[in-house]
Design a protein around this motif. Structure first.
Motif, PDB file in Angstrom:
ATOM      1  N   UNK A   1      24.050  26.800  27.311  1.00  0.00           N
ATOM      2  CA  UNK A   1      24.206  27.083  25.884  1.00  0.00           C
ATOM      3  C   UNK A   1      25.160  26.067  25.245  1.00  0.00           C
ATOM      4  N   UNK A   2      24.925  25.761  23.956  1.00  0.00           N
ATOM      5  CA  UNK A   2      25.907  24.964  23.223  1.00  0.00           C
ATOM      6  C   UNK A   2      26.459  25.814  22.088  1.00  0.00           C
ATOM      7  N   UNK A   3      27.784  25.878  21.973  1.00  0.00           N
ATOM      8  CA  UNK A   3      28.380  26.662  20.903  1.00  0.00           C
ATOM      9  C   UNK A   3      29.724  26.075  20.487  1.00  0.00           C
ATOM     10  N   UNK A   4      30.205  26.549  19.343  1.00  0.00           N
ATOM     11  CA  UNK A   4      31.481  26.089  18.806  1.00  0.00           C
ATOM     12  C   UNK A   4      32.474  27.233  18.764  1.00  0.00           C
ATOM     13  N   UNK A   5      33.761  26.874  18.811  1.00  0.00           N
ATOM     14  CA  UNK A   5      34.802  27.827  18.436  1.00  0.00           C
ATOM     15  C   UNK A   5      35.578  27.186  17.301  1.00  0.00           C
ATOM     16  N   UNK A   6      35.700  27.940  16.208  1.00  0.00           N
ATOM     17  CA  UNK A   6      36.344  27.385  15.032  1.00  0.00           C
ATOM     18  C   UNK A   6      37.427  28.340  14.536  1.00  0.00           C
ATOM     19  N   UNK A   7      38.163  27.917  13.529  1.00  0.00           N
ATOM     20  CA  UNK A   7      39.279  28.720  13.010  1.00  0.00           C
ATOM     21  C   UNK A   7      40.390  27.792  12.537  1.00  0.00           C
ATOM     22  N   UNK A   8      41.323  28.355  11.772  1.00  0.00           N
ATOM     23  CA  UNK A   8      42.415  27.568  11.204  1.00  0.00           C
ATOM     24  C   UNK A   8      43.302  26.976  12.298  1.00  0.00           C
ATOM     25  N   UNK A   9      44.121  26.013  11.919  1.00  0.00           N
ATOM     26  CA  UNK A   9      45.095  25.453  12.850  1.00  0.00           C
ATOM     27  C   UNK A   9      46.026  26.574  13.324  1.00  0.00           C
TER      28      UNK A   9
END
Ligand code: ADP
Ligand code: ADP
Length: 227
Positions: free
Chosen positions: A31-39
């Protein structure tokens, strides 16, 4: 079976700051995925618990069903054959050739000498640097240096590649090129988890996204078109 599972994972740093709170999710093989969010949301911490530069305070992280708490510190180099890491600043050895940079983790991980040259050339071809193996990283552009970092991380044919802001220092065109390179890895059997705060890039790739906010997992969405 999930390739990677976070099961009610929390991480407190010394001093008591809780960087991750009760995180649970699964990643499938390839699978390819991202984890994102503020600094400061906890993205790097989440990746560190996977490549074992930090350990959870509570809960378990499982790779192919095995609890990573059982991987002893001295076995971490072997763990990193299964979980490759790409850093934003790529951390190349500037006084070693491109070939040596990619070969070094294989040597450390105990890959037989006779196999190393073949593996290194295969991955350098894959990232489009087949003709630069003798170059020093300093002679390469920043996009090329990042591709060497990726080649180094995939040379051991990991089950999972984790990348921490891998396009943070690159202009938008180079960033898109590097993301395309990551997107090609699942086809070769390597799952890819990328931490990025660049929502423009993340949205464009139309992959699953985990969203962290102050250490909590507040969203896990999959675009309809994502397989
Ligand atoms: P992100 O990658 O999303 O920017 P991090 O995982 O780096 O977030 O950091 C999450 C929080 O944990 C931040 O508030 C950061 O200051 C803190 N933190 C990260 N590493 C450490 C550490 N080694 N010791 C103490 N606090 C840390
Ligand atoms: P990495 O590239 O491993 O994510 P960083 O460059 O984010 O590491 O951080 C470098 C080191 O500083 C790490 O060991 C991290 O744990 C530590 N660190 C990051 N944020 C903090 C913080 N707020 N307080 C103390 N240490 C921190």
């Amino acid at each position: 079976m999930a390739l990677l599972r976070f099961d009610h994972v929390s991480k407190q740093y010394p001093g008591g700051f809780e960087a991750l709170s009760d995180i649970s999710f699964d990643i499938d093989p390839g699978e390819m995925l991202f984890v994102t969010g503020h600094s400061g949301a906890g993205k790097s911490t989440l990746l560190r618990l996977i490549h074992l530069s930090e350990r959870p305070s509570r809960g378990t992280v499982l790779l192919e069903g095995k609890n990573l708490a059982q991987v002893k510190t001295r076995r971490i180099p072997f763990h990193r054959r299964r979980v490759g890491v790409v850093f934003q600043d790529h951390r190349l050895l500037m006084d070693r050739s491109v070939f040596d940079n990619v070969a070094l983790p294989l040597i450390i991980a105990g890959v037989p000498r006779g196999e190393i040259g073949k593996r290194v050339r295969t991955v350098l071809d894959k990232v489009g640097l087949g003709n630069r193996e003798k170059a020093l990283p300093i002679a390469l552009s920043s996009g090329e240096q990042q591709r060497v970092g990726i080649a180094r991380a995939v040379a051991a044919q990991p089950l999972l590649l984790v990348a921490d802001e891998p396009t943070g220092n690159l202009d938008p065109n180079l960033a898109a090129e590097i993301m395309q390179l990551f997107a090609s890895l699942p086809a070769q059997g390597t799952a890819v988890l990328i931490a990025s705060h660049d929502l423009h890039i993340v949205r464009r790739l139309q992959k699953r996204v985990l969203v962290l906010d102050h250490g909590r997992l507040i969203d896990d969405y999959r675009p309809a078109s994502s397989p």
